[in-house]
Each structure stands twice: as C-alpha cells, then as structure tokens.
Design a protein around this motif. Structure first.
Motif, PDB file in Angstrom:
ATOM      1  N   LEU A 252       7.651 -36.144 -36.916  1.00  0.00           N
ATOM      2  CA  LEU A 252       7.315 -34.736 -37.081  1.00  0.00           C
ATOM      3  C   LEU A 252       8.583 -33.893 -37.152  1.00  0.00           C
ATOM      4  O   LEU A 252       9.410 -33.918 -36.244  1.00  0.00           O
ATOM      5  CB  LEU A 252       6.450 -34.248 -35.917  1.00  0.00           C
ATOM      6  CG  LEU A 252       4.988 -34.669 -35.916  1.00  0.00           C
ATOM      7  CD1 LEU A 252       4.283 -34.043 -34.714  1.00  0.00           C
ATOM      8  CD2 LEU A 252       4.288 -34.250 -37.199  1.00  0.00           C
ATOM      9  N   GLU A 253       8.714 -33.105 -38.205  1.00  0.00           N
ATOM     10  CA  GLU A 253       9.926 -32.310 -38.394  1.00  0.00           C
ATOM     11  C   GLU A 253      10.151 -31.326 -37.249  1.00  0.00           C
ATOM     12  O   GLU A 253      11.279 -31.066 -36.857  1.00  0.00           O
ATOM     13  CB  GLU A 253       9.845 -31.554 -39.727  1.00  0.00           C
ATOM     14  CG  GLU A 253       9.917 -32.455 -40.961  1.00  0.00           C
ATOM     15  CD  GLU A 253       9.911 -31.652 -42.247  1.00  0.00           C
ATOM     16  OE1 GLU A 253       9.957 -30.410 -42.174  1.00  0.00           O
ATOM     17  OE2 GLU A 253       9.869 -32.280 -43.329  1.00  0.00           O
ATOM     18  N   GLU A 254       9.077 -30.786 -36.709  1.00  0.00           N
ATOM     19  CA  GLU A 254       9.224 -29.758 -35.683  1.00  0.00           C
ATOM     20  C   GLU A 254       9.771 -30.292 -34.366  1.00  0.00           C
ATOM     21  O   GLU A 254      10.230 -29.512 -33.533  1.00  0.00           O
ATOM     22  CB  GLU A 254       7.879 -29.066 -35.435  1.00  0.00           C
ATOM     23  CG  GLU A 254       6.785 -29.997 -34.925  1.00  0.00           C
ATOM     24  CD  GLU A 254       5.444 -29.282 -34.812  1.00  0.00           C
ATOM     25  OE1 GLU A 254       5.246 -28.578 -33.816  1.00  0.00           O
ATOM     26  OE2 GLU A 254       4.610 -29.439 -35.710  1.00  0.00           O
ATOM     27  N   VAL A 255       9.734 -31.612 -34.160  1.00  0.00           N
ATOM     28  CA  VAL A 255      10.233 -32.159 -32.896  1.00  0.00           C
ATOM     29  C   VAL A 255      11.260 -33.274 -33.093  1.00  0.00           C
ATOM     30  O   VAL A 255      11.895 -33.709 -32.137  1.00  0.00           O
ATOM     31  CB  VAL A 255       9.068 -32.696 -32.024  1.00  0.00           C
ATOM     32  CG1 VAL A 255       8.066 -31.605 -31.728  1.00  0.00           C
ATOM     33  CG2 VAL A 255       8.386 -33.890 -32.686  1.00  0.00           C
ATOM     34  N   ASP A 258      14.745 -33.363 -31.532  1.00  0.00           N
ATOM     35  CA  ASP A 258      14.799 -33.177 -30.084  1.00  0.00           C
ATOM     36  C   ASP A 258      14.320 -34.388 -29.307  1.00  0.00           C
ATOM     37  O   ASP A 258      14.070 -34.292 -28.109  1.00  0.00           O
ATOM     38  CB  ASP A 258      13.960 -31.954 -29.678  1.00  0.00           C
ATOM     39  CG  ASP A 258      14.509 -30.668 -30.278  1.00  0.00           C
ATOM     40  OD1 ASP A 258      15.742 -30.508 -30.270  1.00  0.00           O
ATOM     41  OD2 ASP A 258      13.711 -29.848 -30.771  1.00  0.00           O
ATOM     42  N   TRP A 264      10.933 -36.232 -25.310  1.00  0.00           N
ATOM     43  CA  TRP A 264      11.120 -35.089 -26.190  1.00  0.00           C
ATOM     44  C   TRP A 264      11.698 -33.938 -25.372  1.00  0.00           C
ATOM     45  O   TRP A 264      11.123 -33.528 -24.371  1.00  0.00           O
ATOM     46  CB  TRP A 264       9.771 -34.720 -26.800  1.00  0.00           C
ATOM     47  CG  TRP A 264       9.699 -33.393 -27.485  1.00  0.00           C
ATOM     48  CD1 TRP A 264      10.634 -32.828 -28.284  1.00  0.00           C
ATOM     49  CD2 TRP A 264       8.599 -32.481 -27.433  1.00  0.00           C
ATOM     50  NE1 TRP A 264      10.203 -31.614 -28.748  1.00  0.00           N
ATOM     51  CE2 TRP A 264       8.941 -31.371 -28.234  1.00  0.00           C
ATOM     52  CE3 TRP A 264       7.359 -32.495 -26.811  1.00  0.00           C
ATOM     53  CZ2 TRP A 264       8.092 -30.288 -28.416  1.00  0.00           C
ATOM     54  CZ3 TRP A 264       6.510 -31.419 -26.988  1.00  0.00           C
ATOM     55  CH2 TRP A 264       6.873 -30.337 -27.779  1.00  0.00           C
ATOM     56  N   ASP A 267      11.238 -27.165 -26.190  1.00  0.00           N
ATOM     57  CA  ASP A 267      11.844 -25.832 -26.147  1.00  0.00           C
ATOM     58  C   ASP A 267      11.662 -25.150 -24.803  1.00  0.00           C
ATOM     59  O   ASP A 267      12.389 -24.210 -24.472  1.00  0.00           O
ATOM     60  CB  ASP A 267      11.247 -24.945 -27.245  1.00  0.00           C
ATOM     61  CG  ASP A 267      11.653 -25.388 -28.641  1.00  0.00           C
ATOM     62  OD1 ASP A 267      12.664 -26.107 -28.757  1.00  0.00           O
ATOM     63  OD2 ASP A 267      10.955 -25.012 -29.608  1.00  0.00           O
ATOM     64  N   GLU A 315      -0.972 -27.461 -27.982  1.00  0.00           N
ATOM     65  CA  GLU A 315       0.287 -27.211 -27.282  1.00  0.00           C
ATOM     66  C   GLU A 315      -0.006 -26.828 -25.836  1.00  0.00           C
ATOM     67  O   GLU A 315      -1.164 -26.637 -25.448  1.00  0.00           O
ATOM     68  CB  GLU A 315       1.082 -26.115 -27.992  1.00  0.00           C
ATOM     69  CG  GLU A 315       1.462 -26.477 -29.424  1.00  0.00           C
ATOM     70  CD  GLU A 315       2.347 -25.424 -30.067  1.00  0.00           C
ATOM     71  OE1 GLU A 315       3.158 -24.808 -29.346  1.00  0.00           O
ATOM     72  OE2 GLU A 315       2.222 -25.220 -31.289  1.00  0.00           O
ATOM     73  N   ASN A 367      -4.293 -24.969 -36.598  1.00  0.00           N
ATOM     74  CA  ASN A 367      -4.001 -24.007 -35.542  1.00  0.00           C
ATOM     75  C   ASN A 367      -5.090 -24.053 -34.470  1.00  0.00           C
ATOM     76  O   ASN A 367      -5.924 -23.147 -34.373  1.00  0.00           O
ATOM     77  CB  ASN A 367      -3.894 -22.592 -36.118  1.00  0.00           C
ATOM     78  CG  ASN A 367      -3.541 -21.570 -35.058  1.00  0.00           C
ATOM     79  OD1 ASN A 367      -2.787 -21.857 -34.130  1.00  0.00           O
ATOM     80  ND2 ASN A 367      -4.092 -20.371 -35.186  1.00  0.00           N
TER      81      ASN A 367
END
Length: 477
Positions: A252-255, A258, A264, A267, A315, A367
């Motif tokens: 996943l690009e968003e994580v 990190d 992980w 943020d 989330e 979402n």
C-alpha cells in the motif's frame, strides 16, 4: 485519520446474567500483542495463553438464547483435543480444532438432525503431522471440474520450519464433503515451510468458478517476498488449486515507506503490528474484507480476482489499538462489523480497554464511516491480572438485525443492530467455565465452539421466556 465523519456511540450494556470470579482451565488464542519498535513477531502461533479471571457464570437459559445441547469432542487416539472455529452446512456442524494436547485433532463433523443430541460422525484433515486445523468453510460448488459440497480447511504448523518435523506443512486442505459421513480429500495447497501456514480462510463462488481467499500471517516476511499475506486461489478444480493473485500490506502506497520489519511506524507515533489475520467476502463474492490487525479492515474489489483492486480501509484513533481480528457484514453488505482482539488493555499512549466491536457504514467502500463502538462491562474491568483473552471479543456473525459475538469467557452475546449507530445487547449465553471461540448462526439455532467443552447448540427463544433467566440476576451498573 478522518475523524470529522465519525460518530462514536459507546454502548455499555448487559443482559440478565450473573458476574462472578472463576478461573477456567481452557486454552485461548495465539499471542497477538506487541507493536513496539525492536520487538519480534507479534503473531506467535506456538504460544498458548491460559485464560485468566474474571469469568462469568450463569444459567443455561438466558434471555434470547438457551442451551439445547453441549457435546464434547470424541477423544482421538486417546487424546482430548480442544475446539477452534465452527461452521454449519446442510444440517451438519464442522468444528475445527486448536493446539491443546499435541494438536492434529482434525475437523469434526456433527450430524445436527436432532439439535438436542448432536452426533459426531466423522473426522478429517488430520493426516499431516504437527498441525492444527482452526478454520473450515463449506459451500456447495458447481464448476466444470467439481459438483458437490466443498470444504476448505486452514492448516498451520505447531512449530514453523522445524527440522525435526520434516513432514509438517501449512496451507489449505480441500475435501469433498457431499457425504459428510465420508469426507474425501481432493487437494492440498501447500505453502513454503518457512510460513507457519494459513490462519483463516474463506470460500466463495463467482458463477461457475470457486475462489478461496487465504490469510497467511507474515508470509512475505518469512519468505523474503516470495509469498504474500493475502492470497486468492482458484479452487474450481479442487484437486489442482491455483494461486491467481496475492497482496502484502507493505504494497500500500500510503504506508509502504513507513514499514519497519513487520511493523508500521504510523503517523500517530505508534509502531503498530500489521499482518493478515482473517478474510471474508460478501455473498456475491464481489468484495473481500481482510483483517490486517493495526492496518484495519482492508477492502478489496475482487470481481476480477486476477486483478483485485484495493478500495479502502478502516482506521483507528491515536489512542486506540487496532487488532482487527475478524469481520462480518449486515444490511446487504452496506454495514461492516469489525471485532478487535485486544488481550492487553493497557499500553503507553493507548486507552485502557480490552477488545471491543466497531460498526461502520461502508456504502462507500473507499471511505468506511464509523457509526458506533459496542463495549460491555468486560471491556473496562481490570480487577484481575491483565493480558487475558477472557475479556476480549473474538468473532462476529450476523443474522438479520442480530449480531452474535463470541466472547471467550463471556460466552455468546446477542446484539440488536437494527440501528447500527446504537447497538444494544439483547441476550447472553454464558456457560460455567466458558471459553467460547467461535459462533455460527444456522437455521433456528446458534452454534458455539467452546474450547474446553466442545460444541454447544443454542436455540433462540420464541414465545414464553418466563424461565429464561433461571439462576441469573441483573448486573449492577
């Protein structure tokens, strides 16, 4: 985290039952705690945790549910195995087994023709040594290569990649259970021995095609990227299962940037464990819901299973441990139930709470919107030593507007989710010395797998409930 769209409703509720202190002797789940930088793997298949107090006791007849039968697993080769998950299909219950007493308990088949007297009629999936068979899914399949009732079974090694156990393997076993009295092995999807195995799995159909979805915790980590945590397997020909797609959370690009080992660096400042624990699909096999611990419930479009697409994920608040353990769907797939298995209620920077349930609106699967969080008195009871699975939620199942939750020592909870923003407990079954792992709704009864006591058949009360709370008293709030 998108907090502005979240409406959090804490529901601290209880049915009519007794709350006392006991200490059961059953064994609980694998260890899933950790998450600090520098720690090792937090998903330890070899760990066997003993449940700790407090544990509830109460009558076998409580509001909404009463015990129609309780049947212990038959001893196998002189060994008493303990239960794992439970599934039902066409009047038969399929009960997986956990690791107690050496494992290799196989899958037990119970004839439920008389729900008050279930009869164990077969054992299968026990042929590979040093393994345990937690999860079994059974569905009717109609493909070019196979027509009948297909069972897929998760297979995990009791000791990963052990040189002294060369015949041990993990993965998925496939059986023809069209005749439940005589299961016949069809195939074996084998994982590399460096992987413990497949922890949970699911089976769905897409037209005349059968698809299995596998959760292989730490597969990418153990194999250096050769295998992935989430795999889609074509099992249209059960004798020749074929991997057609796979995914690892680090993709996943968003994580991705990190990730630290298999943790992980989120943020919110926490180093969070991430691995694939479980997976389900909707009834049409269009979407997969993958429980990836502190990454949340990750949603994929699998209508084209060779080219599955990531859509979105749930989330967590900064002070909330993730621990996305299992999922269920309601309202035609527009409501997502997420259970979180948190055995350690404390931690620096986290709220003090055992695992509880979250409910999301997923009409927009990119979402998920949090509607409510369902807790019980167990969630915030720290009167006994911490680090216990006794007080955390485990698995969810939905029937109509009723959510059923397995709750280890809490038994089985029935929750009204007619208004998913305001879930309300409407009943609870809590056996003495209870240790309920799995729950499944089948026809007019609810099945529960009690790790120490075997298969429970719970009937839903219809009509006169005058004696339903015999031996119980209300909780004091």
């Amino acid at each position: 985290m998108n907090k502005k769209n979240q409406v959090i409703v804490k529901s601290i509720v209880a049915g009519a039952l007794v709350f006392t202190i006991l200490t059961p002797t059953g064994f609980a789940h694998d260890a899933f705690e950790g998450g600090q930088k520098g720690e090792g793997i937090v998903f330890d298949h070899d760990a066997i945790e003993q449940l700790a107090s407090p544990v509830e006791e109460g009558g076998k007849n409580v509001k909404h549910l009463h015990e129609a039968a309780a049947v212990q697993l038959a001893e196998k080769d002189g060994v008493q195995n303990n239960t794992a998950d439970v599934y039902a299909h066409k009047g038969f219950a399929y009960v997986g087994t956990h690791t107690a007493n050496g494992a290799n308990g196989g899958v037990r088949v119970f004839d439920l023709k008389d729900p008050s007297n279930p009869e164990e009629v077969a054992v299968f999936a026990d042929e590979i040594p040093y393994t345990w068979q937690e999860k079994v899914i059974v569905k009717t399949v109609n493909t070019k290569e196979f027509k009948g009732d297909l069972a897929i079974v998760s297979l995990q090694q009791t000791s990963r990649n052990n040189a002294n156990r060369p015949d041990s393997r993990g993965g998925m076993l496939l059986y023809d259970v069209s005749d439940p009295y005589n299961p016949e092995q069809l195939g074996f999807y084998e994982l590399d021995r460096t992987i413990t195995g497949t922890h949970e799995l699911y089976l769905t159909t897409q037209g005349n095609r059968a698809i299995a979805l596998l959760s292989n915790p730490y597969a990418d980590y153990y194999t250096g990227g050769v295998e992935r945590d989430f795999q889609i397997i074509d099992v249209s020909d059960p004798a020749n299962p074929e991997k057609i797609w796979e995914f690892d959370p680090r993709e996943l690009e968003e994580v991705a940037e990190d990730f630290n080992g298999y943790h992980w660096d989120a943020d919110d400042g926490h180093t969070r464990p991430v691995f694939n624990h479980s997976v389900i699909t909707d009834n049409n096999g269009h979407y997969a819901y993958v429980s990836m611990w502190d990454l949340g419930t990750v949603i994929f479009d699998i209508r084209d299973p060779e080219n599955a697409q990531y859509l979105g994920r749930t989330e967590y608040r900064d002070d909330q441990k993730g621990a996305a353990h299992s999922a269920a769907l309601a309202r035609g797939g527009t409501i997502l139930i997420e259970t979180r298995e948190v055995a350690n209620p404390h931690g620096e920077g986290y709220e003090s709470a055992y695992g509880y349930t979250r409910i999301f609106d997923i009409k927009d699967k990119s979402n998920p919107v949090l509607l409510s969080e369902f807790t019980t008195e167990l969630t915030f009871d720290f009167s006994a030593p911490v680090n216990t699975f006794a007080k955390t939620v485990h698995d969810p199942k939905v029937h109509g507007n009723t959510l059923y939750l397995s709750y280890y020592s809490g038994g089985v909870l029935a929750v009204d989710i007619t208004d998913p923003s305001n879930p309300e407990e409407i009943g609870r079954y809590t056996p003495d010395q209870g240790n309920v792992w799995g729950v499944f709704v089948d026809r007019n009864y609810v099945l529960a797998s009690d790790m120490g006591q075997g298969l429970k058949v719970l009937q839903r009360n219809n009509g006169n409930n005058n004696n339903n709370n015999k031996g119980s008293r209300p909780l004091n709030h």
